[in-house]
Write a protein that holds these residues in place. Sequence first.
Motif, short mmCIF file in Angstrom:
data_model
loop_
_atom_site.label_atom_id
_atom_site.label_comp_id
_atom_site.label_asym_id
_atom_site.label_seq_id
_atom_site.Cartn_x
_atom_site.Cartn_y
_atom_site.Cartn_z
N ILE A 58 0.85 -1.19 0.00
CA ILE A 58 0.00 0.00 0.00
C ILE A 58 0.89 1.24 0.00
N ASN A 59 0.52 2.22 -0.81
CA ASN A 59 1.21 3.51 -0.82
C ASN A 59 0.58 4.37 0.29
N ARG A 60 1.31 4.51 1.41
CA ARG A 60 0.81 5.23 2.58
C ARG A 60 0.30 6.63 2.26
N LYS A 61 1.01 7.32 1.37
CA LYS A 61 0.66 8.72 1.06
C LYS A 61 -0.70 8.85 0.39
N THR A 62 -1.20 7.77 -0.22
CA THR A 62 -2.48 7.84 -0.92
C THR A 62 -3.64 7.31 -0.08
N ALA A 63 -3.36 6.79 1.11
CA ALA A 63 -4.42 6.22 1.95
C ALA A 63 -5.39 7.32 2.39
N ALA A 64 -6.68 7.06 2.18
CA ALA A 64 -7.73 8.02 2.55
C ALA A 64 -8.85 7.29 3.28
N ARG A 65 -9.19 7.78 4.47
CA ARG A 65 -10.25 7.16 5.27
C ARG A 65 -11.60 7.43 4.61
N VAL A 66 -12.42 6.38 4.51
CA VAL A 66 -13.76 6.51 3.94
C VAL A 66 -14.78 6.65 5.06
N TYR A 109 -22.66 -5.11 -6.43
CA TYR A 109 -23.69 -5.08 -5.39
C TYR A 109 -24.54 -6.37 -5.38
N LYS A 110 -24.72 -6.99 -6.54
CA LYS A 110 -25.52 -8.23 -6.59
C LYS A 110 -24.90 -9.37 -5.79
N GLN A 120 -21.72 -6.21 4.19
CA GLN A 120 -22.99 -5.88 3.54
C GLN A 120 -23.33 -4.42 3.77
N MET A 121 -23.09 -3.92 5.00
CA MET A 121 -23.33 -2.50 5.28
C MET A 121 -22.44 -1.62 4.40
N ILE A 122 -21.20 -2.04 4.23
CA ILE A 122 -20.25 -1.28 3.40
C ILE A 122 -20.70 -1.32 1.94
N PHE A 123 -21.16 -2.49 1.47
CA PHE A 123 -21.68 -2.60 0.10
C PHE A 123 -22.86 -1.63 -0.08
N ASP A 124 -23.77 -1.57 0.92
CA ASP A 124 -24.90 -0.65 0.84
C ASP A 124 -24.42 0.80 0.72
N TYR A 125 -23.47 1.16 1.56
CA TYR A 125 -22.91 2.52 1.52
C TYR A 125 -22.30 2.82 0.15
N LEU A 126 -21.46 1.92 -0.34
CA LEU A 126 -20.78 2.14 -1.62
C LEU A 126 -21.77 2.20 -2.78
N HIS A 127 -22.82 1.39 -2.71
CA HIS A 127 -23.85 1.39 -3.75
C HIS A 127 -24.61 2.72 -3.73
N ASN A 128 -24.97 3.18 -2.53
CA ASN A 128 -25.67 4.46 -2.40
C ASN A 128 -24.81 5.62 -2.89
N GLU A 129 -23.50 5.50 -2.74
CA GLU A 129 -22.57 6.55 -3.19
C GLU A 129 -22.21 6.40 -4.67
N MET A 131 -20.55 4.09 -6.09
CA MET A 131 -19.19 3.59 -6.27
C MET A 131 -19.19 2.11 -6.63
N LEU A 132 -20.28 1.39 -6.30
CA LEU A 132 -20.36 -0.04 -6.52
C LEU A 132 -21.48 -0.31 -7.52
N ALA A 133 -21.16 -1.01 -8.59
CA ALA A 133 -22.14 -1.30 -9.64
C ALA A 133 -23.19 -2.28 -9.16
N ASP A 134 -24.38 -2.21 -9.83
CA ASP A 134 -25.45 -3.17 -9.55
C ASP A 134 -24.97 -4.52 -9.96
#
Length: 134
Positions: A58-66, A109-110, A120-129, A131-134
């Motif tokens: 992992i490139n530490r400098k690019t790490a971003a908290r979601v 998401y499927k 599953q909660m994270i998938f819901d969040y990413l789908h709502n944003e 970021m995650l395809a159906d």
Amino acid sequence: MNTEIDKIAWLHIVDGRILTARSKGKDTYYLPGGKREPGESDIDTLVREIEEELSVRINRKTAARVDSFHAAAHGKLEGVQVTMTCYTADYEGELNPASEIEALAWFTYKDRERVSAVCQMIFDYLHNEKMLAD
């Protein structure tokens, strides 16, 4: 008894699909990452766990908290909760399962039912944003 599991996860999303990992002998997929060692920062945990599980750095400098997500811990006693703090980050190397990881898969998401409750909660969040395809 410790009823809270503190985990760090890597959200690696490409073209609306997220990278997931499955441990040997398990049927449920998880987001790559793992438990913090005593005294480790979020980023230290992320770097160590991803290198151990996926053979990339992992490139530490690019790490971003979601965000952080809380749910019942998969496969643990009732009442045990997991807090999963998620990060995005760039990496170097070629993704290969290592250590206890048997398989990697790219989910949309499927595939939500194939991951743990907190994922599953994270998938819901990413789908709502969007970021995650159906």
